[in-house]
Design a protein around this motif. Structure first.
Motif, PDB file in Angstrom:
ATOM      1  N   ARG A   1      53.651 -14.801  69.761  1.00 46.59           N
ATOM      2  CA  ARG A   1      54.296 -15.130  71.034  1.00 46.59           C
ATOM      3  C   ARG A   1      54.174 -13.982  72.015  1.00 46.59           C
ATOM      4  NH1 ARG A   1      59.742 -16.308  69.053  1.00 46.59           N
ATOM      5  NH2 ARG A   1      58.801 -16.590  67.121  1.00 46.59           N
ATOM      6  N   LYS A   2      54.383 -12.765  71.540  1.00 47.12           N
ATOM      7  CA  LYS A   2      54.316 -11.582  72.403  1.00 47.12           C
ATOM      8  C   LYS A   2      52.942 -11.462  73.054  1.00 47.12           C
ATOM      9  CE  LYS A   2      54.518  -6.537  72.196  1.00 47.12           C
ATOM     10  NZ  LYS A   2      54.779  -5.375  71.338  1.00 47.12           N
ATOM     11  N   TYR A   3      51.893 -11.625  72.264  1.00 50.49           N
ATOM     12  CA  TYR A   3      50.546 -11.449  72.783  1.00 50.49           C
ATOM     13  C   TYR A   3      50.014 -12.718  73.459  1.00 50.49           C
ATOM     14  CZ  TYR A   3      50.814  -7.105  70.292  1.00 50.49           C
ATOM     15  OH  TYR A   3      51.223  -5.876  69.862  1.00 50.49           O
ATOM     16  N   SER A   4      50.551 -13.882  73.105  1.00 51.24           N
ATOM     17  CA  SER A   4      50.085 -15.133  73.713  1.00 51.24           C
ATOM     18  C   SER A   4      50.393 -15.179  75.206  1.00 51.24           C
ATOM     19  CB  SER A   4      50.740 -16.330  73.025  1.00 51.24           C
ATOM     20  OG  SER A   4      50.267 -16.439  71.715  1.00 51.24           O
ATOM     21  N   ASP A   5      51.465 -14.544  75.611  1.00 50.62           N
ATOM     22  CA  ASP A   5      51.813 -14.516  77.035  1.00 50.62           C
ATOM     23  C   ASP A   5      50.736 -13.832  77.857  1.00 50.62           C
ATOM     24  OD1 ASP A   5      54.159 -15.762  76.373  1.00 50.62           O
ATOM     25  OD2 ASP A   5      55.362 -13.922  76.421  1.00 50.62           O
ATOM     26  N   GLU A   6      50.029 -12.892  77.243  1.00 55.39           N
ATOM     27  CA  GLU A   6      49.017 -12.108  77.948  1.00 55.39           C
ATOM     28  C   GLU A   6      47.601 -12.636  77.733  1.00 55.39           C
ATOM     29  OE1 GLU A   6      49.500  -8.233  76.267  1.00 55.39           O
ATOM     30  OE2 GLU A   6      51.657  -8.246  76.603  1.00 55.39           O
ATOM     31  N   MET A   7      47.397 -13.488  76.744  1.00 53.19           N
ATOM     32  CA  MET A   7      46.056 -13.937  76.371  1.00 53.19           C
ATOM     33  C   MET A   7      45.871 -15.420  76.684  1.00 53.19           C
ATOM     34  SD  MET A   7      44.818 -11.229  75.042  1.00 53.19           S
ATOM     35  CE  MET A   7      45.682  -9.692  74.880  1.00 53.19           C
ATOM     36  N   GLU A   8      44.621 -15.820  76.808  1.00 46.92           N
ATOM     37  CA  GLU A   8      44.332 -17.217  77.117  1.00 46.92           C
ATOM     38  C   GLU A   8      44.207 -18.081  75.866  1.00 46.92           C
ATOM     39  OE1 GLU A   8      41.220 -17.834  79.905  1.00 46.92           O
ATOM     40  OE2 GLU A   8      41.967 -16.280  81.249  1.00 46.92           O
ATOM     41  N   SER A   9      43.639 -17.550  74.806  1.00 48.01           N
ATOM     42  CA  SER A   9      43.436 -18.365  73.604  1.00 48.01           C
ATOM     43  C   SER A   9      43.971 -17.656  72.372  1.00 48.01           C
ATOM     44  CB  SER A   9      41.947 -18.662  73.417  1.00 48.01           C
ATOM     45  OG  SER A   9      41.266 -17.502  72.994  1.00 48.01           O
ATOM     46  N   SER A  10      44.180 -18.443  71.320  1.00 50.21           N
ATOM     47  CA  SER A  10      44.665 -17.843  70.074  1.00 50.21           C
ATOM     48  C   SER A  10      43.604 -16.917  69.480  1.00 50.21           C
ATOM     49  CB  SER A  10      45.061 -18.921  69.070  1.00 50.21           C
ATOM     50  OG  SER A  10      43.954 -19.706  68.730  1.00 50.21           O
ATOM     51  N   GLU A  11      42.338 -17.171  69.787  1.00 47.93           N
ATOM     52  CA  GLU A  11      41.268 -16.281  69.324  1.00 47.93           C
ATOM     53  C   GLU A  11      41.399 -14.910  69.982  1.00 47.93           C
ATOM     54  OE1 GLU A  11      36.526 -16.192  69.842  1.00 47.93           O
ATOM     55  OE2 GLU A  11      37.309 -18.028  68.931  1.00 47.93           O
ATOM     56  N   ASP A  12      41.749 -14.890  71.273  1.00 48.72           N
ATOM     57  CA  ASP A  12      41.973 -13.624  71.979  1.00 48.72           C
ATOM     58  C   ASP A  12      43.145 -12.872  71.366  1.00 48.72           C
ATOM     59  OD1 ASP A  12      39.918 -14.152  73.755  1.00 48.72           O
ATOM     60  OD2 ASP A  12      41.255 -14.983  75.291  1.00 48.72           O
ATOM     61  N   VAL A  13      44.197 -13.616  71.003  1.00 48.26           N
ATOM     62  CA  VAL A  13      45.377 -13.002  70.386  1.00 48.26           C
ATOM     63  C   VAL A  13      44.988 -12.374  69.057  1.00 48.26           C
ATOM     64  CG1 VAL A  13      47.650 -13.445  69.387  1.00 48.26           C
ATOM     65  CG2 VAL A  13      46.996 -14.554  71.524  1.00 48.26           C
ATOM     66  N   THR A  14      44.228 -13.100  68.256  1.00 48.95           N
ATOM     67  CA  THR A  14      43.801 -12.596  66.942  1.00 48.95           C
ATOM     68  C   THR A  14      42.923 -11.367  67.093  1.00 48.95           C
ATOM     69  OG1 THR A  14      43.914 -14.835  66.048  1.00 48.95           O
ATOM     70  CG2 THR A  14      42.662 -13.232  64.787  1.00 48.95           C
ATOM     71  N   ASP A  15      41.989 -11.396  68.039  1.00 50.39           N
ATOM     72  CA  ASP A  15      41.124 -10.236  68.272  1.00 50.39           C
ATOM     73  C   ASP A  15      41.934  -9.029  68.727  1.00 50.39           C
ATOM     74  OD1 ASP A  15      38.871 -11.619  67.548  1.00 50.39           O
ATOM     75  OD2 ASP A  15      38.208 -12.025  69.606  1.00 50.39           O
ATOM     76  N   THR A  16      42.884  -9.259  69.608  1.00 47.64           N
ATOM     77  CA  THR A  16      43.743  -8.170  70.083  1.00 47.64           C
ATOM     78  C   THR A  16      44.532  -7.577  68.924  1.00 47.64           C
ATOM     79  OG1 THR A  16      43.933  -9.175  72.255  1.00 47.64           O
ATOM     80  CG2 THR A  16      45.636  -7.586  71.656  1.00 47.64           C
ATOM     81  N   TRP A  17      45.056  -8.441  68.065  1.00 50.22           N
ATOM     82  CA  TRP A  17      45.820  -7.984  66.899  1.00 50.22           C
ATOM     83  C   TRP A  17      44.935  -7.145  65.975  1.00 50.22           C
ATOM     84  CZ3 TRP A  17      50.616  -7.345  65.462  1.00 50.22           C
ATOM     85  CH2 TRP A  17      50.883  -7.101  64.120  1.00 50.22           C
ATOM     86  N   ARG A  18      43.742  -7.636  65.667  1.00 49.38           N
ATOM     87  CA  ARG A  18      42.829  -6.899  64.776  1.00 49.38           C
ATOM     88  C   ARG A  18      42.481  -5.530  65.341  1.00 49.38           C
ATOM     89  NH1 ARG A  18      39.201 -11.941  63.845  1.00 49.38           N
ATOM     90  NH2 ARG A  18      40.264 -12.913  62.108  1.00 49.38           N
ATOM     91  N   LYS A  19      42.230  -5.476  66.633  1.00 43.55           N
ATOM     92  CA  LYS A  19      41.907  -4.195  67.272  1.00 43.55           C
ATOM     93  C   LYS A  19      43.082  -3.233  67.173  1.00 43.55           C
ATOM     94  CE  LYS A  19      38.520  -6.016  70.499  1.00 43.55           C
ATOM     95  NZ  LYS A  19      38.251  -6.386  71.895  1.00 43.55           N
TER      96      LYS A  19
END
Length: 90
Positions: free
Chosen positions: A40-58
């Protein structure tokens, strides 16, 4: 932030490292796998769940590397350090 070398106070170093990771905004990676509140925290800033996952991995990778960089060279060869796959594990 000083490097831990095995002869200094680990608990104090660990506390300082956690504080350092908060300053870098990497401390969520210490909590382990991405949980719903992180999504939820990162979804507000990202467009897709793939972007959220990539951001998390990084973020997890950056956190792991920061910890590894703050371990003295003579300790870096230890299996628990060189084989760590996550900041939480390390």
């Amino acid at each position: 932030m000083e490097r831990i070398d095995g002869s200094s106070d680990f608990i104090l170093w660990q506390m300082n490292m956690k504080d350092y990771l908060v300053v870098l905004d990497l401390d969520d990676a210490l909590k382990g796998p991405m949980m719903k509140q992180h999504k939820r925290k990162y979804s507000d800033e990202m467009e897709s769940s793939e972007d959220v996952t990539d951001t998390w991995r990084k973020m997890v990778k950056k956190c792991l590397l920061e910890i590894q960089l703050h371990v003295a060279r003579k300790v870096q060869g230890h299996d628990a350090i060189k084989d760590a796959t996550s900041a939480k594990h390390l």
